[in-house]
Enzyme design. Sequence first.
Site, PDB file in Angstrom:
ATOM      1  N   LYS A 104       0.866  -1.279   0.174  1.00 42.12           N
ATOM      2  CA  LYS A 104      -0.010   0.057  -0.066  1.00 42.12           C
ATOM      3  C   LYS A 104       0.830   1.237  -0.009  1.00 42.12           C
ATOM      4  CE  LYS A 104      -3.951  -1.995   2.423  1.00 42.12           C
ATOM      5  NZ  LYS A 104      -5.089  -2.329   1.376  1.00 42.12           N
ATOM      6  N   GLU A 137      -3.134   7.540   7.093  1.00 39.26           N
ATOM      7  CA  GLU A 137      -3.614   8.679   6.274  1.00 39.26           C
ATOM      8  C   GLU A 137      -5.035   9.261   6.858  1.00 39.26           C
ATOM      9  OE1 GLU A 137      -4.301   6.204   2.944  1.00 39.26           O
ATOM     10  OE2 GLU A 137      -6.185   5.321   3.422  1.00 39.26           O
ATOM     11  N   ASN A 176     -15.178  -3.502   7.376  1.00 41.92           N
ATOM     12  CA  ASN A 176     -14.511  -3.288   6.153  1.00 41.92           C
ATOM     13  C   ASN A 176     -14.461  -4.137   4.837  1.00 41.92           C
ATOM     14  OD1 ASN A 176     -13.579  -0.478   6.897  1.00 41.92           O
ATOM     15  ND2 ASN A 176     -12.215  -1.570   8.277  1.00 41.92           N
ATOM     16  N   GLU A 236      -9.293   0.897  -6.890  1.00 46.81           N
ATOM     17  CA  GLU A 236     -10.087   1.241  -5.807  1.00 46.81           C
ATOM     18  C   GLU A 236     -10.104   2.690  -5.298  1.00 46.81           C
ATOM     19  OE1 GLU A 236     -10.985  -2.972  -3.559  1.00 46.81           O
ATOM     20  OE2 GLU A 236      -9.698  -1.480  -2.628  1.00 46.81           O
ATOM     21  N   GLU A 247      -6.267   1.729  -3.236  1.00 47.51           N
ATOM     22  CA  GLU A 247      -5.153   0.600  -3.773  1.00 47.51           C
ATOM     23  C   GLU A 247      -5.646   0.024  -5.222  1.00 47.51           C
ATOM     24  OE1 GLU A 247      -5.433  -3.047  -1.643  1.00 47.51           O
ATOM     25  OE2 GLU A 247      -7.541  -2.837  -1.252  1.00 47.51           O
ATOM     26  N   ASN A 274      -5.805  -3.735  -7.233  1.00 45.63           N
ATOM     27  CA  ASN A 274      -5.995  -5.091  -6.833  1.00 45.63           C
ATOM     28  C   ASN A 274      -5.668  -5.656  -8.329  1.00 45.63           C
ATOM     29  OD1 ASN A 274      -6.804  -4.971  -4.121  1.00 45.63           O
ATOM     30  ND2 ASN A 274      -8.852  -4.776  -4.659  1.00 45.63           N
ATOM     31  N   PHE A 317     -21.688 -11.091  12.900  1.00 47.87           N
ATOM     32  CA  PHE A 317     -21.237 -11.920  11.617  1.00 47.87           C
ATOM     33  C   PHE A 317     -20.249 -12.721  12.065  1.00 47.87           C
ATOM     34  CE2 PHE A 317     -22.315  -7.289  10.953  1.00 47.87           C
ATOM     35  CZ  PHE A 317     -23.509  -7.777  10.097  1.00 47.87           C
TER      36      PHE A 317
HETATM   37  P1  ADP Z   1      -8.126  -3.790   1.781  1.00 47.10           P
HETATM   38  O1  ADP Z   1      -6.861  -4.143   1.095  1.00 47.10           O
HETATM   39  O2  ADP Z   1      -8.122  -4.413   2.972  1.00 47.10           O
HETATM   40  O3  ADP Z   1      -9.320  -4.123   0.865  1.00 47.10           O
HETATM   41  P2  ADP Z   1      -8.479  -0.885   1.522  1.00 47.10           P
HETATM   42  O4  ADP Z   1      -7.424   0.084   1.537  1.00 47.10           O
HETATM   43  O5  ADP Z   1      -9.017  -1.237   0.242  1.00 47.10           O
HETATM   44  O6  ADP Z   1      -8.025  -2.046   2.385  1.00 47.10           O
HETATM   45  O7  ADP Z   1      -9.539  -0.515   2.239  1.00 47.10           O
HETATM   46  C1  ADP Z   1     -10.897  -1.262   2.533  1.00 47.10           C
HETATM   47  C2  ADP Z   1     -12.045  -0.505   3.325  1.00 47.10           C
HETATM   48  O8  ADP Z   1     -11.705   0.663   4.263  1.00 47.10           O
HETATM   49  C3  ADP Z   1     -12.407   0.568   2.335  1.00 47.10           C
HETATM   50  O9  ADP Z   1     -13.523   0.025   0.963  1.00 47.10           O
HETATM   51  C4  ADP Z   1     -12.926   1.659   2.865  1.00 47.10           C
HETATM   52  O10 ADP Z   1     -14.332   1.276   3.305  1.00 47.10           O
HETATM   53  C5  ADP Z   1     -12.336   1.578   4.214  1.00 47.10           C
HETATM   54  N1  ADP Z   1     -11.075   2.750   4.126  1.00 47.10           N
HETATM   55  C6  ADP Z   1      -9.915   2.437   3.737  1.00 47.10           C
HETATM   56  N2  ADP Z   1      -9.123   3.758   3.893  1.00 47.10           N
HETATM   57  C7  ADP Z   1     -10.157   4.669   4.243  1.00 47.10           C
HETATM   58  C8  ADP Z   1      -9.624   6.036   4.450  1.00 47.10           C
HETATM   59  N3  ADP Z   1      -8.503   6.636   4.287  1.00 47.10           N
HETATM   60  N4  ADP Z   1     -10.762   6.726   4.835  1.00 47.10           N
HETATM   61  C9  ADP Z   1     -11.961   6.018   4.950  1.00 47.10           C
HETATM   62  N5  ADP Z   1     -12.388   4.853   4.848  1.00 47.10           N
HETATM   63  C10 ADP Z   1     -11.260   4.102   4.427  1.00 47.10           C
HETATM   64  P1  ADP Z   2     -10.498  -6.226  -1.261  1.00 50.17           P
HETATM   65  O1  ADP Z   2      -9.127  -6.821  -1.241  1.00 50.17           O
HETATM   66  O2  ADP Z   2     -10.501  -4.906  -1.883  1.00 50.17           O
HETATM   67  O3  ADP Z   2     -11.177  -6.453  -0.002  1.00 50.17           O
HETATM   68  P2  ADP Z   2     -12.549  -8.422  -2.162  1.00 50.17           P
HETATM   69  O4  ADP Z   2     -13.514  -7.773  -1.475  1.00 50.17           O
HETATM   70  O5  ADP Z   2     -12.486  -8.368  -3.757  1.00 50.17           O
HETATM   71  O6  ADP Z   2     -11.316  -7.090  -2.256  1.00 50.17           O
HETATM   72  O7  ADP Z   2     -11.823  -9.446  -1.478  1.00 50.17           O
HETATM   73  C1  ADP Z   2     -11.422  -9.756  -0.366  1.00 50.17           C
HETATM   74  C2  ADP Z   2     -10.336 -10.360   0.267  1.00 50.17           C
HETATM   75  O8  ADP Z   2     -10.155 -11.723   0.434  1.00 50.17           O
HETATM   76  C3  ADP Z   2      -9.203 -10.197  -1.031  1.00 50.17           C
HETATM   77  O9  ADP Z   2      -7.823  -9.826  -0.557  1.00 50.17           O
HETATM   78  C4  ADP Z   2      -9.395 -11.766  -1.464  1.00 50.17           C
HETATM   79  O10 ADP Z   2      -8.119 -12.008  -1.995  1.00 50.17           O
HETATM   80  C5  ADP Z   2      -9.558 -12.448  -0.252  1.00 50.17           C
HETATM   81  N1  ADP Z   2     -10.628 -13.510  -0.584  1.00 50.17           N
HETATM   82  C6  ADP Z   2     -11.885 -13.422  -0.600  1.00 50.17           C
HETATM   83  N2  ADP Z   2     -12.640 -14.419  -0.658  1.00 50.17           N
HETATM   84  C7  ADP Z   2     -11.633 -15.635  -0.849  1.00 50.17           C
HETATM   85  C8  ADP Z   2     -11.423 -16.861  -0.658  1.00 50.17           C
HETATM   86  N3  ADP Z   2     -12.504 -17.853  -1.034  1.00 50.17           N
HETATM   87  N4  ADP Z   2     -10.308 -17.767  -0.762  1.00 50.17           N
HETATM   88  C9  ADP Z   2      -9.541 -16.887  -0.551  1.00 50.17           C
HETATM   89  N5  ADP Z   2      -9.306 -15.629  -0.448  1.00 50.17           N
HETATM   90  C10 ADP Z   2     -10.416 -14.743  -0.605  1.00 50.17           C
HETATM   91 MG    MG Z   3      -9.557  -3.189  -0.984  1.00 42.58          MG
END
Ligand code: ADP
Ligand code: ADP
Ligand code: MG
Length: 689
Positions: free
Chosen positions: A116, A200, A235, A275, A288, A290, A348
């Site tokens: 990141k 951040e 999240n 994203e 980020e 993906n 959950f």
């Molecule tokens: P991940 O790799 O776990 O997906 P992300 O950086 O994509 O991490 O963040 C996942 C979620 O966390 C985002 O969809 C958002 O809801 C929340 N989030 C992340 N960074 C911020 C931020 N700077 N401000 C507000 N919400 C955030």
């Molecule tokens: P983000 O990384 O922004 O949260 P996603 O919601 O697409 O994006 O995926 C959630 C996270 O969990 C990702 O890092 C993905 O690689 C992992 N993940 C989701 N479902 C599975 C699964 N069935 N097996 C392994 N990893 C998973």
């Molecule tokens: Mg993400």
Amino acid sequence: MFKKILIANRGEIACRIIKTAKRMKIKTVAVFSDADRYSEHVRLADEAVYLGPSPASQSYLRADLIIKACKENKCDALHPGYGFLSENSSFAESLSKVGITFIGPSKSAIASMGDKIESKKIAKSANVNTVPGHIGIIKNKNEAIKIADEIGYPVMIKASAGGGGKGMRIAFSSDQVEDNFERASSEALKSFGDKRIFIEKFITEPRHIEIQVLADDFGNVIYLGERECSIQRRNQKVIEEAPSPFLDKKTRQMMGDQAVQLARKVNYSSAGTVEFIVDKDKKFYFLEMNTRLQVEHPVTELITGIDLVEQMINIAYGKKLEITQNDVCLNGSAIETRIYAENPYKNFLPSIGRLTKYNPPKETHHLDGTITRNDTGVREGDEVSIFYDPMIAKLCSWGKTRDLSINRMESSLDKFLLEGIDHNISFLSAILANKRFKTGDITTAFVDEEFREGFQGIVPNKKLEWTLGSIVLAYHICEISKNFEIFESDQISDEWEVYLYYLQSSQNHSKLKFLINKANLNLPFVSIKPMPNQITKGLNDDFFTIEVCQDFLTKLVTFKINSQDPLIEPKNIQCRVKDKNTNIEFQYRGITMLANAYPKHIADYHKFMKPKKNLDKSNLLICPMPGKLIKILVKQNQIIEEGQPLCVVEAMKMENTLVAPKQCTINKINYKEGDTLSVDQVIMEFSFK
Ligand code: ADP
Ligand code: ADP
Ligand code: MG
């Protein structure tokens, strides 16, 4: 084209990839662990290779075994799906060394976007908007506080190697930075083996909107519109849709252009997702990238008609993109709901066990023009284990408009039959029915704001309550009629009372009165009239009829309500109905209620029944989830202030601090540090002054 590909994944995504490969006449090789020996993805693939024991570290994450399987089975290429090895750049590199194509981006693109901090630096240099903050590693608590003070509160403390919603915490003050910094860093080390942390700005009222990109090896990069993923719990995404109800054409284009700029900057090739977080003024910031196929990719496929897996395979084979930016048009509206094995009423908590019943709605084009798609990897009888992600299915709907798509999703969720484990269908239905969701007024805080005390099920409004009361009675009349050899209407009373108890909810119950028209009983048609005030006998008009249709295969009961009564909704209602001791449990769109119907002469005796006492548990600290007690922060006889931390329970790689509900004295501590706890175990007992 490739002759044979190996799919280095399991579950729904492995099945999804196999489907496209089959259509492209490419042979497929599945891999599996002990737990997955009889899984759907193994059955669907042409060949299957056993990897090892169930834990992912001994099977799906064993790069060496997977590469060996590719070689031994003469695969030309490998699709990693998502999760597992999909974003592991050294895995991609080892594959290319032995001449097997990785269906995904280059190892350098994966490496630079996987971190990141690194990716934020690159985004900035590509003129992509980034979240204001400190782009660098933070060494210690004091530095963290200094930086957070500079950025301004609230701030987000994040693990550089984080993913899947893990390893981030919000802080509203320097005290909270102090508390959270070390916890975030130890969590990051545990989950990702990397404790680097950065900070951040926390964007308030944020929406998560991401752009799908496609790029080939010839410098062609396009974007396929956006997906809105603001509906998240912890999240993590639960409902996604495309297009976003929030974006206008201009913002979409600006976001798309920036996503394309970033992809170009890292010489991206394959499908990828950029994203963004978008604030209420439609200002957007890069979160980020993906570098893989995203879980929620089906909604993009539904509105663009483009098969993303097919594109990934073609690009990896070295073909040029055949689609230009002008060819991409966004048609209609698509929604995805993620069906998880988890208990929405207990924060959950993941649930495991056997799927004793599994009957999802059919994938089809409906007569009204809407579409149902269901990406799944399980069958009835399969087991949901502790080893992998608890996602069971991704149910999608498409409609010409967002309203049509929502309606279709609501009725598809009604039809989804799942038994044997806890699942989140009622929670998903509750969101779909929510006014804010329906109008598209959502942010990533939606779930927390709309379900402040946690999800407690839905309590219906007056009109729906009378409607549900009447279907309970209609169902009851049909049931008791089965128990008489000859149905004698003499044994059926005119006047009835229906009792509804809402489960999970703090609101308890209601009592409704009805009349039925015995002369007009022609089962499965029942004539009913609600009696909101006083029973007035003798009026035979203004009864309405309910037809009760039971489907024994799907266990669905459909009530066709033909009513002009202003108290009753004239529509079809599909419910799950289950016997629960002497009561009947009805489930309808987020509402779970125990119900019973009594003829008046029996109902009259109810006033002689002793009211049930609810046990007071407010003096007990109850363990909310299975986990390990890693810290006890108080001593016996200590006086505690409201909100003071009592102990820390580690569960699902997260440290959860349990705090005092109000000022109290600790009377007893039942466990010691290191003990394993299950749900509902009493950790401590307090007394109040
Ligand atoms: P991940 O790799 O776990 O997906 P992300 O950086 O994509 O991490 O963040 C996942 C979620 O966390 C985002 O969809 C958002 O809801 C929340 N989030 C992340 N960074 C911020 C931020 N700077 N401000 C507000 N919400 C955030
Ligand atoms: P983000 O990384 O922004 O949260 P996603 O919601 O697409 O994006 O995926 C959630 C996270 O969990 C990702 O890092 C993905 O690689 C992992 N993940 C989701 N479902 C599975 C699964 N069935 N097996 C392994 N990893 C998973
Ligand atoms: Mg993400």
